[in-house]
Design a protein around this motif. Structure first.
Motif, PDB file in Angstrom:
ATOM      1  N   ASN A   1       0.701  -1.330  -0.104  1.00 36.08           N
ATOM      2  CA  ASN A   1       0.125  -0.086  -0.008  1.00 36.08           C
ATOM      3  C   ASN A   1       0.811   1.248  -0.024  1.00 36.08           C
ATOM      4  N   GLN A   2       0.590   2.155  -0.746  1.00 31.09           N
ATOM      5  CA  GLN A   2       1.111   3.493  -0.962  1.00 31.09           C
ATOM      6  C   GLN A   2       0.345   4.790  -0.813  1.00 31.09           C
TER       7      GLN A   2
ATOM      8  N   ASP B   1      -1.492   8.374  -1.690  1.00 33.61           N
ATOM      9  CA  ASP B   1      -1.878   8.681  -2.905  1.00 33.61           C
ATOM     10  C   ASP B   1      -0.851   9.388  -3.738  1.00 33.61           C
ATOM     11  N   ASN B   2      -0.950   8.960  -5.068  1.00 35.80           N
ATOM     12  CA  ASN B   2      -0.169   9.417  -6.352  1.00 35.80           C
ATOM     13  C   ASN B   2       1.399   9.118  -6.113  1.00 35.80           C
ATOM     14  N   THR B   3       1.462   7.841  -5.611  1.00 37.71           N
ATOM     15  CA  THR B   3       2.793   7.460  -5.656  1.00 37.71           C
ATOM     16  C   THR B   3       2.944   6.107  -6.313  1.00 37.71           C
ATOM     17  N   MET B   4       1.551   5.497  -6.478  1.00 39.13           N
ATOM     18  CA  MET B   4       1.710   3.853  -6.923  1.00 39.13           C
ATOM     19  C   MET B   4       2.571   3.837  -8.237  1.00 39.13           C
ATOM     20  N   GLU B   5       2.261   4.821  -9.317  1.00 42.28           N
ATOM     21  CA  GLU B   5       3.261   4.620 -10.447  1.00 42.28           C
ATOM     22  C   GLU B   5       4.460   4.586 -10.449  1.00 42.28           C
ATOM     23  N   ASN B   6       4.856   5.451  -9.271  1.00 38.18           N
ATOM     24  CA  ASN B   6       6.613   5.548  -9.176  1.00 38.18           C
ATOM     25  C   ASN B   6       7.007   4.204  -8.746  1.00 38.18           C
ATOM     26  N   VAL B   7       6.235   3.374  -7.971  1.00 36.64           N
ATOM     27  CA  VAL B   7       6.691   2.125  -7.552  1.00 36.64           C
ATOM     28  C   VAL B   7       6.489   1.149  -8.556  1.00 36.64           C
ATOM     29  N   ALA B   8       5.435   1.208  -9.055  1.00 34.99           N
ATOM     30  CA  ALA B   8       5.329   0.239 -10.348  1.00 34.99           C
ATOM     31  C   ALA B   8       6.493   0.408 -11.203  1.00 34.99           C
TER      32      ALA B   8
ATOM     33  N   LYS C   1       3.728 -12.449  -7.803  1.00 29.85           N
ATOM     34  CA  LYS C   1       2.831 -10.922  -8.069  1.00 29.85           C
ATOM     35  C   LYS C   1       2.778 -10.072  -6.789  1.00 29.85           C
ATOM     36  N   ILE C   2       3.033  -8.962  -7.107  1.00 23.14           N
ATOM     37  CA  ILE C   2       3.336  -7.642  -5.996  1.00 23.14           C
ATOM     38  C   ILE C   2       2.123  -6.618  -6.910  1.00 23.14           C
ATOM     39  N   PRO C   3       0.933  -6.809  -6.021  1.00 23.53           N
ATOM     40  CA  PRO C   3      -0.068  -5.684  -6.252  1.00 23.53           C
ATOM     41  C   PRO C   3       0.381  -4.367  -5.442  1.00 23.53           C
ATOM     42  N   ILE C   4       0.441  -3.181  -6.345  1.00 24.44           N
ATOM     43  CA  ILE C   4       0.721  -1.820  -5.698  1.00 24.44           C
ATOM     44  C   ILE C   4      -0.319  -1.188  -5.563  1.00 24.44           C
ATOM     45  N   ASN C   5      -0.851  -0.886  -4.319  1.00 23.91           N
ATOM     46  CA  ASN C   5      -2.248   0.076  -4.277  1.00 23.91           C
ATOM     47  C   ASN C   5      -2.031   1.509  -3.880  1.00 23.91           C
ATOM     48  N   GLU C   6      -2.916   2.179  -4.103  1.00 23.75           N
ATOM     49  CA  GLU C   6      -2.905   3.582  -3.607  1.00 23.75           C
ATOM     50  C   GLU C   6      -4.324   4.109  -3.510  1.00 23.75           C
ATOM     51  N   PRO C   7      -4.850   4.922  -2.653  1.00 25.91           N
ATOM     52  CA  PRO C   7      -6.156   5.355  -2.393  1.00 25.91           C
ATOM     53  C   PRO C   7      -6.642   6.296  -3.508  1.00 25.91           C
TER      54      PRO C   7
ATOM     55  N   GLU D   1      -1.600   5.514   6.964  1.00 23.91           N
ATOM     56  CA  GLU D   1      -1.388   6.633   8.266  1.00 23.91           C
ATOM     57  C   GLU D   1      -0.921   5.702   9.714  1.00 23.91           C
ATOM     58  N   TYR D   2      -1.863   4.560   9.800  1.00 24.25           N
ATOM     59  CA  TYR D   2      -1.575   3.863  10.748  1.00 24.25           C
ATOM     60  C   TYR D   2      -0.113   3.156  10.808  1.00 24.25           C
ATOM     61  N   TYR D   3       0.165   2.838   9.623  1.00 26.77           N
ATOM     62  CA  TYR D   3       1.551   2.105   9.545  1.00 26.77           C
ATOM     63  C   TYR D   3       2.666   2.789   9.629  1.00 26.77           C
ATOM     64  N   GLY D   4       2.476   4.219   9.331  1.00 28.05           N
ATOM     65  CA  GLY D   4       3.641   5.197   9.207  1.00 28.05           C
ATOM     66  C   GLY D   4       4.253   5.256   7.790  1.00 28.05           C
ATOM     67  N   GLY D   5       3.582   4.903   6.791  1.00 34.11           N
ATOM     68  CA  GLY D   5       3.911   4.996   5.647  1.00 34.11           C
ATOM     69  C   GLY D   5       3.885   3.838   4.635  1.00 34.11           C
ATOM     70  N   PRO D   6       4.369   3.560   3.690  1.00 29.62           N
ATOM     71  CA  PRO D   6       3.981   2.615   2.787  1.00 29.62           C
ATOM     72  C   PRO D   6       4.713   1.102   3.394  1.00 29.62           C
ATOM     73  N   GLY D   7       3.783   0.237   3.063  1.00 24.32           N
ATOM     74  CA  GLY D   7       4.386  -1.145   3.627  1.00 24.32           C
ATOM     75  C   GLY D   7       3.382  -2.389   2.851  1.00 24.32           C
ATOM     76  N   VAL D   8       3.742  -3.608   3.417  1.00 24.27           N
ATOM     77  CA  VAL D   8       3.038  -4.656   3.081  1.00 24.27           C
ATOM     78  C   VAL D   8       1.654  -4.861   3.785  1.00 24.27           C
ATOM     79  N   GLN D   9       0.575  -4.615   3.202  1.00 29.39           N
ATOM     80  CA  GLN D   9      -0.777  -4.540   3.582  1.00 29.39           C
ATOM     81  C   GLN D   9      -1.332  -5.788   3.870  1.00 29.39           C
TER      82      GLN D   9
END
Length: 319
Positions: free
Chosen positions: A186-187, A189-196, A236-242, A256-264
């Motif tokens: 999980n990423q 907002d607006n960072t999914m494409e950079n990670v992909a 397979k690594i799905p990359i998600n953003e809200p 927010e609760y994890y404190g940044g991007p991570g494996v959801q």
């Protein structure tokens, strides 16, 4: 939904084979491993700690069929890296390890493409052979360990000792979990494409499937997702953003609760989901409750489209 037929050029050298194992950084490794054994049907397979000469970390490894999880805790109270990670994120996935062929080629390409190499190629060995590894930084504080274990026959990795089966776990019904299907990152907002793009550029993964807020949404929230996979499509690594909505999506809340991007979440394959869920419930695993309206709508849609599914919906709704 978009599916992608173009894998791009097949890598000339190097191959990603499958998920090797997943490492969790936790406050109490033994206790965390015990939960997966008693609740989720894993078996303890390997251990490293004071008894084996490791004075920095305790590591408990559990396995179920092809699924391997390693739980790590630090012995050192002044271990700032481990402590700060745990304080920021809590218990969670630190590393997703991939089994690879031609480690040198994969790491060299990653370096040439600008990857952050957390730890360059090194070897570990014992009486069971040699393992070669390297670690790359991916999203947030998460890493990928690349492992070549083709010359190793030990229980897990050098320095680990086999552990005995758990007496309680063996008395409970089997969970029927087979292998890791995918790991979701999980990423914000607006960072999914950079990670992909990172997976495309650094690991030569390609896009397998994607959706956006026009396809997955409710009255209150929505999401975007792109699934990245290796050439053989075994990882397979799905990359998600809200996506914007009336309320925060679960992806946004996670970040927010994890404190940044991570494996959801980690998806685990089963060939008999009805029995697997029934047995896991009997072991004390809690599942989210699905509203009855979901099944009512599903029945209507199946009837409308003259479509049948293998499972009995009455059983699925109850169990």
């Amino acid at each position: 939904m978009t599916t992608y037929a173009d894998k791009g050029a097949k890598p000339i050298k190097g191959q990603f084979q499958n998920f090797d194992h997943i490492t969790f950084w936790v406050g109490n490794a033994k206790q965390a491993a015990s939960y997966y054994v008693t609740r989720l049907g894993f078996q303890p397979v390997a251990f490293k700690g004071l008894q084996t000469g490791s004075r920095q970390f305790a590591v408990h490894v559990v396995k179920q069929n092809q699924i391997v999880f390693a739980f790590v805790s630090s012995y050192q109270p002044d271990d700032s890296v481990f402590g700060e990670h745990l304080m920021k994120h809590g218990d969670g996935v630190k590393d997703i390890a991939f089994a690879v062929k031609d480690l040198d080629a994969i790491v060299q390409v990653a370096k040439d493409k600008g990857a952050v190499v957390v730890k360059d190629i090194w070897e570990e060995s014992d009486e069971n052979g040699v393992v070669r590894m390297a670690v790359l930084k991916t999203f947030g504080d998460t890493t990928h360990t690349l492992i070549d274990r083709s010359q190793y026959k030990g229980v897990f990795l050098p320095g680990f000792k086999a552990t005995e089966a758990d007496a309680l776990g063996e008395k409970l019904p089997p969970a029927y979990l087979n292998f890791i299907d995918h790991c979701v990152g999980n990423q914000p907002d607006n960072t999914m494409e950079n990670v992909a793009d990172w997976y495309e550029k650094i690991l030569a993964f390609h896009r397998f499937w994607s959706i956006d807020e026009k396809q997955v949404y409710t009255e209150y929230s929505a999401l975007r997702s792109v699934v990245m996979t290796n050439w053989e499509e075994t990882i397979k690594i799905p990359i998600n953003e809200p996506a914007p909505g009336k309320k925060k999506s679960q992806i946004e809340e996670y970040v927010e609760y994890y404190g940044g991007p991570g494996v959801q979440h980690i998806a685990l394959n089963t060939s008999d989901i009805v029995t697997a869920v029934r047995n896991l419930r009997s072991r004390g695993v809690e599942f989210l409750r699905t509203p009855s309206q979901y099944y009512e709508l599903l029945r209507k849609n199946l009837e409308r489209d003259n479509f049948k599914i293998k499972e009995d919906l009455d059983i699925l709704e109850v169990k």
